[in-house]
Scaffold this motif. Structure first.
Motif, short mmCIF file in Angstrom:
data_model
loop_
_atom_site.label_atom_id
_atom_site.label_comp_id
_atom_site.label_asym_id
_atom_site.label_seq_id
_atom_site.Cartn_x
_atom_site.Cartn_y
_atom_site.Cartn_z
N ASP A 144 -5.81 1.20 3.30
CA ASP A 144 -7.23 1.26 2.97
C ASP A 144 -7.50 0.21 1.88
OD1 ASP A 144 -9.80 1.77 2.13
OD2 ASP A 144 -9.52 3.92 1.81
N PRO A 145 -8.17 -0.90 2.23
CA PRO A 145 -8.40 -1.96 1.25
C PRO A 145 -9.09 -1.47 -0.02
CG PRO A 145 -9.00 -2.71 3.44
CD PRO A 145 -8.74 -1.24 3.54
N SER A 146 -9.96 -0.50 0.10
CA SER A 146 -10.73 -0.04 -1.06
C SER A 146 -9.87 0.72 -2.06
CB SER A 146 -11.89 0.85 -0.61
OG SER A 146 -11.42 2.07 -0.07
N GLN A 147 -8.66 1.13 -1.67
CA GLN A 147 -7.81 1.91 -2.55
C GLN A 147 -6.91 1.04 -3.43
OE1 GLN A 147 -7.96 5.35 -2.95
NE2 GLN A 147 -9.81 4.90 -1.77
N SER A 174 -10.17 -7.92 6.64
CA SER A 174 -9.52 -7.17 7.72
C SER A 174 -10.30 -5.94 8.15
CB SER A 174 -8.10 -6.76 7.31
OG SER A 174 -7.25 -7.90 7.26
N GLN A 175 -10.94 -5.25 7.20
CA GLN A 175 -11.67 -4.02 7.57
C GLN A 175 -12.86 -4.30 8.48
OE1 GLN A 175 -11.46 -5.43 4.54
NE2 GLN A 175 -13.01 -4.65 3.13
N HIS A 176 -13.33 -5.54 8.50
CA HIS A 176 -14.45 -5.91 9.37
C HIS A 176 -13.98 -6.41 10.73
CE1 HIS A 176 -16.72 -5.44 5.76
NE2 HIS A 176 -16.32 -6.57 5.22
N VAL A 177 -12.69 -6.67 10.85
CA VAL A 177 -12.14 -7.28 12.06
C VAL A 177 -11.31 -6.31 12.89
CG1 VAL A 177 -10.59 -9.10 12.93
CG2 VAL A 177 -12.14 -9.58 11.02
N PHE A 203 0.83 -1.21 0.00
CA PHE A 203 0.00 0.00 0.00
C PHE A 203 0.86 1.27 0.00
CE2 PHE A 203 -2.48 3.31 2.18
CZ PHE A 203 -3.66 3.29 1.44
N LYS A 204 1.99 1.21 0.71
CA LYS A 204 2.86 2.39 0.85
C LYS A 204 3.97 2.43 -0.21
CE LYS A 204 1.95 2.82 5.80
NZ LYS A 204 2.51 2.73 7.18
N SER A 205 3.96 1.48 -1.14
CA SER A 205 4.97 1.44 -2.19
C SER A 205 4.62 2.42 -3.30
CB SER A 205 5.08 0.03 -2.77
OG SER A 205 5.49 -0.90 -1.79
N PRO A 206 5.61 2.83 -4.11
CA PRO A 206 5.33 3.73 -5.24
C PRO A 206 4.29 3.10 -6.18
CG PRO A 206 7.69 3.59 -4.86
CD PRO A 206 7.06 2.55 -3.98
#
Length: 325
Positions: free
Chosen positions: A115-118, A105-108, A85-88
């Protein structure tokens, strides 16, 4: 009346982020021009780790570039996912993941470092069922006997998983509620250590992938009780699917890429992956592992992730699974 268990699909997904910087936009034209890294958020030594290596071995000569597979397990696959997620957002660092970090994960977790949606889905790589197995010393020989024993001995039968909120964990939670039984959950850091303890007789049952377990079944080291897919296994036609007893549990895993990856890069990746999956030797290895090739388009993979997320949400809520960080 038997409760219907929603099919639990297990895809392997490649995901990536849309680039806006001029340098990133310029780099799209000659992509790829240096090494690509597949980040696998599970430990080595199982088929979820082997699949990206199979793909990478074919993509490397295709592009005349190294394709590196890096394992970054931990925190229910969230550590490796956060790294990607934080990679270029240039298509050179990709996530190769089971459903957990993008659909569960977003439910737990009350807080995540991503942000999974991104994430930008690239392609669903493969689908496969899970196999429900028992150690040889556990006194059951089929699914019905397991259910009967668990009902007669609540909180006595142990089941191993690769971690809290993993898809094997949630599948067992769904099954236990449908069957009216209670297990003792024993989470591990991955499927391999869980299987080692099952083989050693330290835990009773678990779900594992066909590629990891069929060799042990063939050698008589474990007992095969059920299949989570929609169909029985051709080599083991007497073993029922869970759906025959509690109308349907199926599981698959997938491949994906980081947020803001350029669409042109995503499309190049998807095409290369889909063509690689069709190569005869790759298709043979995937089939022998009990997997089914997919190689879906990015928008199809995106819709699948959304559907998976909505499917797991009620299971997590009913089981009361919540992790505070």
């Amino acid at each position: 009346m038997k409760e219907r268990i929603k099919m639990v699909r297990w895809p392997l997904l490649v995901a990536a982020m849309l680039a806006t910087a001029p340098s990133a936009l310029h780099a799209q034209a000659d992509y790829p021009n240096h090494a690509i890294k597949f980040v696998v958020p599970v430990p080595p030594g199982n088929m979820l780790d082997a699949m990206p290596r199979i793909i990478g071995d074919k993509l490397s000569p295709r592009w005349n570039l190294p394709v590196i597979v890096e394992n970054r397990p931990g925190a229910a696959s969230n550590l490796g996912t956060e790294m990607v997620f934080k990679s270029p957002p240039d298509g050179y660092t990709l996530l190769v993941s089971p459903p957990g970090p993008l659909a569960i994960s977003q439910h737990v977790y009350n807080r995540l470092g991503f942000d999974p949606s991104q994430f930008v889905p690239v392609s669903e790589l493969v689908r496969f069922p899970f196999l429900l197995i028992a150690n040889n010393n556990f006194p059951v020989s089929n699914l019905q006997e397991l259910i009967a024993r668990a009902k007669a001995n609540p909180d006595k039968v142990t089941f191993a998983t690769p971690g809290v909120s993993s898809t094997p964990h949630l599948t067992m939670e769904k099954l236990s509620r449908a069957a009216g039984m209670r297990f003792v959950h024993v989470p591990y850091q991955g499927l391999s250590p869980a299987l080692n303890d099952l083989l050693g007789g330290h835990v009773d049952v678990m779900f594992d992938t066909p590629g990891n377990i069929l060799g042990h079944v063939c050698e008589g080291k474990v007992k095969l009780l059920a299949v989570t897919g929609a169909r029985r296994l051709a080599d083991y036609p007497a073993i029922p699917t869970l759906g025959e007893v509690y109308a349907g549990v199926e599981h698959e895993d997938w491949f994906a890429a980081p947020p803001r990856t350029p669409p042109q890069v995503v499309n190049k990746l998807q095409l290369a992956i889909a063509e690689t999956l069709k190569l005869p030797d790759v298709a043979k290895r995937i089939s022998e592992a009990g997997f089914t090739s997919v190689g879906s388009f990015p928008w199809v993979a995106a819709a699948m992730i959304k559907a998976e997320s909505e499917k797991f949400r009620p299971i997590i809520a009913e089981a009361g699974i919540k992790i505070e960080q």
